[in-house]
Every structure is written in structure tokens, then in C-alpha cells.
Design an enzyme around this catalytic site. Sequence first.
Site, PDB file in Angstrom:
ATOM      1  N   HIS A 119      -5.602   0.350  -4.718  1.00 52.97           N
ATOM      2  CA  HIS A 119      -5.804   0.639  -6.374  1.00 52.97           C
ATOM      3  C   HIS A 119      -6.421   1.105  -6.449  1.00 52.97           C
ATOM      4  CE1 HIS A 119      -7.117  -0.630 -10.472  1.00 52.97           C
ATOM      5  NE2 HIS A 119      -5.764  -1.210 -10.563  1.00 52.97           N
ATOM      6  N   ASP A 196     -10.211  -6.719  -1.311  1.00 48.78           N
ATOM      7  CA  ASP A 196     -10.446  -6.894  -2.924  1.00 48.78           C
ATOM      8  C   ASP A 196      -8.620  -7.669  -2.759  1.00 48.78           C
ATOM      9  OD1 ASP A 196      -8.829  -6.110  -5.118  1.00 48.78           O
ATOM     10  OD2 ASP A 196      -7.891  -4.407  -4.546  1.00 48.78           O
ATOM     11  N   GLN A 199      -5.663  -9.810  -6.381  1.00 43.90           N
ATOM     12  CA  GLN A 199      -4.415 -10.084  -6.700  1.00 43.90           C
ATOM     13  C   GLN A 199      -4.231 -11.455  -5.611  1.00 43.90           C
ATOM     14  OE1 GLN A 199      -1.862  -8.918  -8.343  1.00 43.90           O
ATOM     15  NE2 GLN A 199      -3.057  -6.919  -9.469  1.00 43.90           N
ATOM     16  N   LYS A 222      -7.077 -12.115 -14.093  1.00 46.42           N
ATOM     17  CA  LYS A 222      -6.151 -11.953 -13.120  1.00 46.42           C
ATOM     18  C   LYS A 222      -6.058 -13.232 -12.566  1.00 46.42           C
ATOM     19  CE  LYS A 222      -6.060  -6.824 -11.928  1.00 46.42           C
ATOM     20  NZ  LYS A 222      -4.995  -6.313 -12.420  1.00 46.42           N
ATOM     21  N   CYS A 360      -1.928   2.352 -11.111  1.00 48.51           N
ATOM     22  CA  CYS A 360      -2.737   3.187 -10.546  1.00 48.51           C
ATOM     23  C   CYS A 360      -3.034   2.725  -9.084  1.00 48.51           C
ATOM     24  CB  CYS A 360      -4.174   1.662 -10.775  1.00 48.51           C
ATOM     25  SG  CYS A 360      -4.364   1.679 -12.396  1.00 48.51           S
TER      26      CYS A 360
HETATM   27  N1  7TS Z   1      -7.154  -4.250  -7.286  1.00 42.98           N
HETATM   28  C1  7TS Z   1      -6.111  -4.589  -7.363  1.00 42.98           C
HETATM   29  C2  7TS Z   1      -5.394  -5.005  -6.136  1.00 42.98           C
HETATM   30  C3  7TS Z   1      -6.035  -4.480  -9.044  1.00 42.98           C
HETATM   31  O1  7TS Z   1      -4.352  -5.342  -9.027  1.00 42.98           O
HETATM   32  C4  7TS Z   1      -6.756  -3.865  -9.866  1.00 42.98           C
HETATM   33  C5  7TS Z   1      -6.366  -4.096 -11.069  1.00 42.98           C
HETATM   34  C6  7TS Z   1      -8.128  -3.826  -9.102  1.00 42.98           C
HETATM   35  C7  7TS Z   1      -8.550  -3.782  -8.236  1.00 42.98           C
HETATM   36  C8  7TS Z   1      -8.582  -3.875 -10.536  1.00 42.98           C
HETATM   37  O2  7TS Z   1      -9.565  -4.584 -11.376  1.00 42.98           O
HETATM   38  P1  7TS Z   1     -10.206  -4.696 -12.521  1.00 42.98           P
HETATM   39  O3  7TS Z   1      -9.735  -6.441 -13.398  1.00 42.98           O
HETATM   40  O4  7TS Z   1     -11.523  -4.143 -12.259  1.00 42.98           O
HETATM   41  O5  7TS Z   1      -9.210  -3.573 -13.226  1.00 42.98           O
HETATM   42  N2  7TS Z   1      -4.880  -4.026 -11.163  1.00 42.98           N
HETATM   43  C9  7TS Z   1      -4.236  -4.248 -12.557  1.00 42.98           C
HETATM   44  C10 7TS Z   1      -2.377  -4.011 -11.930  1.00 42.98           C
HETATM   45  O6  7TS Z   1      -2.059  -4.202 -11.515  1.00 42.98           O
HETATM   46  N3  7TS Z   1      -2.251  -3.798 -13.547  1.00 42.98           N
HETATM   47  O7  7TS Z   1      -2.751  -3.691 -14.169  1.00 42.98           O
HETATM   48  C11 7TS Z   1      -4.014  -3.233 -13.567  1.00 42.98           C
END
Ligand code: 7TS
Length: 402
Positions: A119, A196, A199, A222, A360
Site C-alpha cells: 500500500h 503492516d 489487513q 478495519k 493505493c
Molecule cells: N496498509 C494496508 C495493507 C492497507 O490495506 C491500508 C488501507 C493501509 C495500510 C492504510 O491504512 P489507514 O487506515 O492508515 O488508511 N487500505 C485501504 C484499502 O484497501 N481501501 O481503502 C483503504
Amino acid sequence: MNDSIRSQFPILHQHVNGKPLIYFDNAATSQKPLAVINAIEDYYKQYNSNIHRGAHHLAQMATEKYEDARKTVAQHINASEREINFVRGTTEAVNLVATSYGRKFIKAGDEIIVSEMEHHSNIVPWQMLCEEKGATLRVIPITDSGEIIFEEYLKLLSEKTKIVSIAYISNALGSIHPVKEIIRAAHEVGAVVFIDGAQALPHKKVDVKDLDCDFLGFSGHKVFAGTGIGILYGKEELLEKMNPYMGGGEMIKSVSFAGTTYNDLPYKFEAGTPHIEGGISLGAALNYINEIGLENISAYEDELLAYGTEKFLEVEGLRIVGTAKNKASVISFLVNDIHPYDLGVLLNEQGIAIRTGHHCCQPLMDRLKMEGTCRASFAFYNTKEEIDATANALKRAVKILS
Ligand code: 7TS
């Protein structure tokens, strides 16, 4: 899973465009159970107050609940409370480590390794650090099916490698990476590893001691909690060596113009009034999924993934992007040369929420030579009936768009 679980998620019981809502955008953000909604409501109705400050009842209650949530998070990932830092989300967790650890320990000529399918939030902070320090970002290549090429990773590792940062599970393709082996190999060359977990936490048990990761970041929203809250786990001895990320209230022991001394862990990394109800919602969310059991959640989602894969492949011209052997409940797909956005719009007309675009992960899309995909991502409150309805809606949409 059954109706009693769905009854805990009020948002699911609505119609969109005249059709029952089917929410398949869980990788972007998950829906919230009543346990989480009620915890946030209770906070505002009963004990809204700033924490760690007041001698009064409400402040004590807010502090207790917030620190209880930290305890819950610590137990959930098998860490100590001193190693649990509340942050805004995965993005902030990566930035905190890149800034605070990176500024202190990375120098010109060092190397940082990420994979081709990260990401953007697990790429850009490292690029910024490399630029600042004259370090180099190295990239683990992936196969066409969406698996990292482990032998190539081993070739990239050397005594120059200082940080390896990789997602446990890819948000775009659902591939589950062999992070334990990745961590072990990195440690052999003396590098630290950031996982990370954005997910991973919603789908599986993550034990930081078993993995032996140095850092882990994830996002509350999430994992069925509120937005704007997340966790940075770090091994205590590393967090102790790092400088604070931000300065302000809470993160200090004493301040004078002659100099400031920093607070103990975990407060050293928590400047300012935090997202109190967010932290409390995260504790409530983790308690809730632990009641259902992550093993049950994983097993059911595996079923949904297998069923969804079979049903979606019945749509003529549909191909699945990302066919790793070890996959979470995410199906990325394309149909003939139809633009993903057009499919997304037609599914929305049927009340079905999927995500379309590059997710992303532009470097991954470049590698796969595509602009984007459609992505259906399942949670434990989704059902096979919803998959059937989506496969049928896809068939109709494809007819219209072909
Ligand atoms: N890393 C992964 C693997 C992610 O899926 C996401 C967000 C992030 C980092 C960033 O997370 P945040 O909560 O700090 O924004 N992924 C997604 C997605 O797949 N669709 O919208 C956000």
C-alpha cells in the site's frame, strides 16, 4: 455465520437503490457492531472527559476505560502494555517508525526493503526517509499470481539492509505473505522488521512474540472499531531507544526552558489529547471478535473466499487478479476490457458496494500492467446468498457493458 451476527450490525439492514445493501468493501473499512457503537455512545453520554489529567470522577473513568482498551490490545497481540502506542492508524504507525526510528538509525548507503505490492502508506514514508538520508529503497519482486519471490528477497538482504517493511496480507490481492520466514531472514542480517497488519488483524490471530516482528501497525477502522485510531506495537527495547515522534502534552515528564524530559512508554509517543473514544471502541471491537473467535472467523471467511471464487468465475470473461495459494477473503477481478469503475457503478445500482481502482497500490498495478481492478472483500457478516446475488448482478452488468 448466522442471523444473530448480522443483527449486531445495524448498518447492514438497509436498502440502497431499492435493493438490500451488500457490503463487500471491507478491506477499505469494516462495519461496526453494536458493542462498538454502544461503547462510543456510552463514552459521550456517561463519562466524556480528558484522560490522565483530572482528579475528578469522569476523568478517572475515561482514563480507566482507555487504559483497559490498551490492555485488551496488548493481550490480543501478545505484547506488553508499554509496547502498545495509540496512533491514528496504519499510516501513522509507518510514519512514526520511519521518522522516529529512521531519523536516528538510518544513514547514507543503508538499504530499506519493501515489496512490489505494498500500500502507498508502506512505500512513501520509506521513500521520504531514503531521500532525507541518502539510503536506498529495494523492492522484492512478485509473481504474476501475486506472491512475493522469496529467493529474490533473500538475494536483496545484506549487511546494508536496516529495515524490512512488508504487509502481512495484501489489500489489493489478498495474498498472505510468509512473514515469519521474512522476519527470520531479516534478523539474520541484523535488520528490523515492520509488519503492516492492516489487513491481517480483521482476519487472523496475530501474535507478535510468535512472529518476532520488531514493529506492527494496524488500523482500528478495519477491525470493526472507529476511524482515526490505530496501533503501533514496537519491541520495548527499540521504542526505548527512539526519540518521540511529536512533542506536546502527555509525552513529557517535566518541561523547562533548560530542557525537557520525556515520559515513559507508551506515553512518550502519545503527545496531545488522544482519540479517547476511538481507543475505547478498539477495545470493544477486539473483545467482540474474540467472543466469536478468530479461528471461527478465519474458517468461515475461507469458505466465503472459495465460494466467491467459484461463483465469480461463472461470469463470462471474468478473470481473477491475484491467485496466491495462501489468500485472505479478497477477490480482485476484471471482466474482459470493461473499465472497473463502470462495473462498480452498475453494481452500486443493485445495492452492492465494491471498491474499484488501484487500491493505493499503483506500483503493483504497474507491475501487473493494469490501471486498476474491481475488488470484493468479505467479512464474517457476509453470506453466500450475497455472493450469489453479486454474481448475478455481475452477469447482468457485463451484458449491459459488452
Ligand atoms: N496498509 C494496508 C495493507 C492497507 O490495506 C491500508 C488501507 C493501509 C495500510 C492504510 O491504512 P489507514 O487506515 O492508515 O488508511 N487500505 C485501504 C484499502 O484497501 N481501501 O481503502 C483503504
